[in-house]
Design an enzyme around this catalytic site. Structure first.
Site, PDB file in Angstrom:
ATOM      1  N   CYS A 127      -0.478  44.642  66.789  1.00  0.00           N
ATOM      2  CA  CYS A 127      -1.658  44.292  67.595  1.00  0.00           C
ATOM      3  C   CYS A 127      -1.780  45.349  68.690  1.00  0.00           C
ATOM      4  CB  CYS A 127      -1.531  42.909  68.230  1.00  0.00           C
ATOM      5  SG  CYS A 127      -2.841  42.639  69.450  1.00  0.00           S
ATOM      6  N   CYS A 144      -3.660  37.724  65.708  1.00  0.00           N
ATOM      7  CA  CYS A 144      -2.779  37.819  66.878  1.00  0.00           C
ATOM      8  C   CYS A 144      -2.874  36.533  67.701  1.00  0.00           C
ATOM      9  CB  CYS A 144      -3.181  39.016  67.736  1.00  0.00           C
ATOM     10  SG  CYS A 144      -2.434  38.950  69.366  1.00  0.00           S
TER      11      CYS A 144
END
Ligand code: ME8
Length: 626
Positions: A127, A144
């Site tokens: 991420c 995420c």
């Protein structure tokens, strides 16, 4: 010997403007630092900026500047905000500084020499917002958990830190040191996580993928992973590997962080320190989030008032007060402008501000503005003194326990009790019948006000300074009886003018309470956007940028150039002659050094993108879209 106190905030990413989340943690650290200074500690308060990593590199390139230029432009924004918010830090570190690069390379070398780093191939889900890999198990709906965005699959040969080697040592350390991770539920969260086998940590990025970072001392083709770099700031600043005496004086630190970065601080950082042979921080304290509705405020300011905007209207101190009084440390708190105004009017205007005005008005009116001196006190005054002494001890305890909101409430209880004392004694009546009694009461109330102002000083340094200045006594400490009698009160303005709450007028349209969609804007905001039709007259690709086209457009008589990220979907030839829609009143920006004067509208879903075009001979370029 003066006790030492080293407190840190996270170092903030410079990929956007500073926001309320950054401001909150920094104000919190400032308040704690000020309380410690007040109680005689020698304090080192560190904050700063996290300037490396993919996110910063991408943000900079998007703006058409180098990452260093971008960081240099962003740093003053943080520094200026801290000045505006009366943040009194002792050091401001930027990870692009030479002093920091040296320490990162030094620690990497030590960890490598110890045999804790190896080279391997790895494919993982990354991420960019968090700048970290996630395991499949940690994802929520495949996205995420912090940002709710899809992750990027990264496959590289990289260097790894043997984090797993320190798993048991970390578990033992956490169990043996109950104050290490706070609050308790966060400690349990980390211990729960550590029940699963800990993976090793990828600590490098090949320069071919990311070159904005600190070069590995043992391989010039790689830069250091941004978290491995950033966490080390906490030891760079106090002098690790450069000033041993200073480092010994300050380390270990108390790290204040938001709950979003607990894992990196409570797992990556301690294992790195184990490997480098550096003692652990004293405490890692994770606070909750300021929310608007259900969402984290720093991400969702689209549909709410930005608390930082309240500063211009009501001042810095009321905002500091609200943020400190409103959050139970460790839990989330919800911001609303209504609760801000309510808190301001009740605690600041009614209780504290009113006490100050009453005392100064009565002394001015009846004693020529001179604080009366008193010799014979009665039991009532003794009671106020006792209460003040109890309050001082209690506030100190609560601050030590990180219960700032309760500490503030304790002070306000004291302020309310002085207001009650004034009501009961009615010095405005006593001046007519028993002047020495009126003097006694006003002296006692003024002294209690001075103590309250001193206790509130760390939270509201500016307005309490006004009170202390007016009383002619700024730093005589938290000892009863230090009020300067015989001093002439200085003139002052109303400390906290009441905020009038305007009721909506009868025939004004009522705003619906809950927006139907997120990021709602008002009609007035929408009206500011000038959408116009434009004819594309020329187009070419931007050299070295796969996604960009440089287009010449005509908006009526006016000729303009825009740079648009549509090259993966349209060739320049396809666009020439098309009637498109552009946002015509955007501030010009430079993209890759080319001026772009507007933005075109396109529809997008996943990877598909289609320009919004108009296919009607009745529509000419330069027409306004409503
Ligand atoms: O994570 N409420 O930087 P960052 C309260 N560079 N606090 C909030 C918040 C909210 N809604 N939103 C953010 C990074 N914060 C890394 C840190 S440290 C070695 C590296 C605060 O710019 C909170 O303290 O994303 C959180 O931890 C921090 O901002 C994240 O700042």
């Amino acid at each position: 010997m003066t006790p030492n106190y080293f407190i840190t905030t996270p170092i903030y990413y410079v990929n956007g403007k500073p926001h309320i989340g950054h401001a909150y943690t920094t104000i919190l650290a400032d308040v704690l630092a000020r309380y410690r200074r007040l109680s005689g500690h020698d304090v080192f308060f560190l904050t700063g900026l996290d300037e490396h990593g993919l996110n910063i590199q991408r943000t900079a390139y998007k703006r058409g500047v180098t990452p260093q230029q971008h960081c240099d432009e962003m740093a003053p924004r943080f520094i200026n905000l801290w000045e505006k918010l009366h943040i009194k830090y002792d050091d401001f570190i930027r990870t692009t500084e030479t002093r920091h690069k040296r320490v990162v390379q030094n620690i990497l070398q030590e960890v490598n020499d110890k045999g804790d780093i190896y080279f391997d191939e790895y494919t993982g889900l990354y991420c960019v917002g968090c700048e970290r890999f996630y395991t499949e198990k940690e994802l929520v709906d495949g996205k995420c958990p912090q940002h709710n965005t899809p992750l990027e699959t990264v496959a590289d040969k990289n260097y790894f830190f043997k984090m797993s080697k320190y798993q048991q040592q970390l578990i033992d350390y956490i169990n043996d040191n109950p104050d290490f991770i706070q609050p308790k539920h966060r400690k349990n969260e980390i211990l729960g996580f550590l029940r699963q086998p800990l993976e090793d940590l990828c600590i490098s990025r090949p320069k071919s993928r990311l070159n904005w970072g600190i070069e590995l001392p043992f391989d010039k083709e790689y830069v250091t992973y941004v978290w491995f770099d950033a966490l080390i700031n906490y030891v760079t600043a106090p002098g690790y590997a450069s000033d041993e005496k200073s480092f010994k004086k300050w380390w270990p630190a108390i790290h204040l962080i938001g709950k979003d970065i607990l894992m990196t601080h409570a797992v990556y950082w301690p294992t790195m320190l184990f490997s480098a042979g550096i003692p652990q921080p004293k405490t890692i304290f994770a606070h909750g989030w300021w929310l608007s509705g259900e969402s984290k405020m720093s991400k969702s300011l689209g549909n709410v008032i930005n608390p930082l905007d309240l500063i211009d209207e009501y001042g810095v101190d009321p905002l500091r007060y609200y943020l400190m009084r409103g959050m139970v440390l460790g839990q989330d708190a919800s911001f609303t402008p209504e609760s801000f105004i309510k808190r301001y009017n009740s605690d600041l205007a009614n209780d504290f501000g009113n006490l100050f005005s009453r005392i100064s008005n009565l002394i001015n009116k009846n004693f020529g503005g001179i604080i009366p001196s008193v010799e014979n006190f009665t039991g009532d005054e003794k009671k106020v003194q006792d209460e003040s002494e109890i309050t001082i001890v209690r506030v100190n305890e609560l601050i030590n326990e990180m219960r700032i909101n309760d500490g503030i409430e304790e002070i306000l209880q004291f302020v309310r009790s002085i207001n009650r004392y004034m009501e009961q004694q009615a010095p405005w009546k006593l001046v007519k019948t028993d002047k020495p009694a009126a003097e006694r009461v006003l002296y006692t109330a003024a002294e209690a006000l001075r103590i309250s102002a001193l206790l509130l000083h760390p939270v509201m340094p500016n307005r309490t300074k006004t009170v202390l200045d007016v009383l002619g006594n700024t730093n005589d400490g938290l000892i009863w009886g230090k009020l300067n009698t015989g001093t002439k009160l200085k003139d002052h303005e109303l400390l906290f003018p009441r905020i009038k709450i305007e009721k909506p007028k009868e025939n004004e349209p009522k705003k619906s309470k809950k927006p139907i969609v997120e990021n709602v804007i008002s009609y007035e905001d929408f009206e500011k956007v000038e959408l116009k039709t434009a004819l594309v007259s020329e187009g070419e690709r931007v050299e070295g940028a796969d996604r960009l086209l440089k287009l010449q457009i005509e908006i009526g008589e006016e000729k303009r150039q825009i740079v648009a990220g549509v090259a993966e979907h349209y060739s320049p030839e396809e666009l020439v002659g098309k009637m498109i829609i552009v946002v015509a009143n955007l501030e010009p920006v430079e993209i890759r050094g080319i001026e772009s004067n507007g933005m075109l509208l396109a529809a997008k879903k996943g990877k598909e993108l289609t320009l919004v075009t108009i296919d009607s001979s009745a529509v000419k370029s330069g027409m306004r879209i409503f």
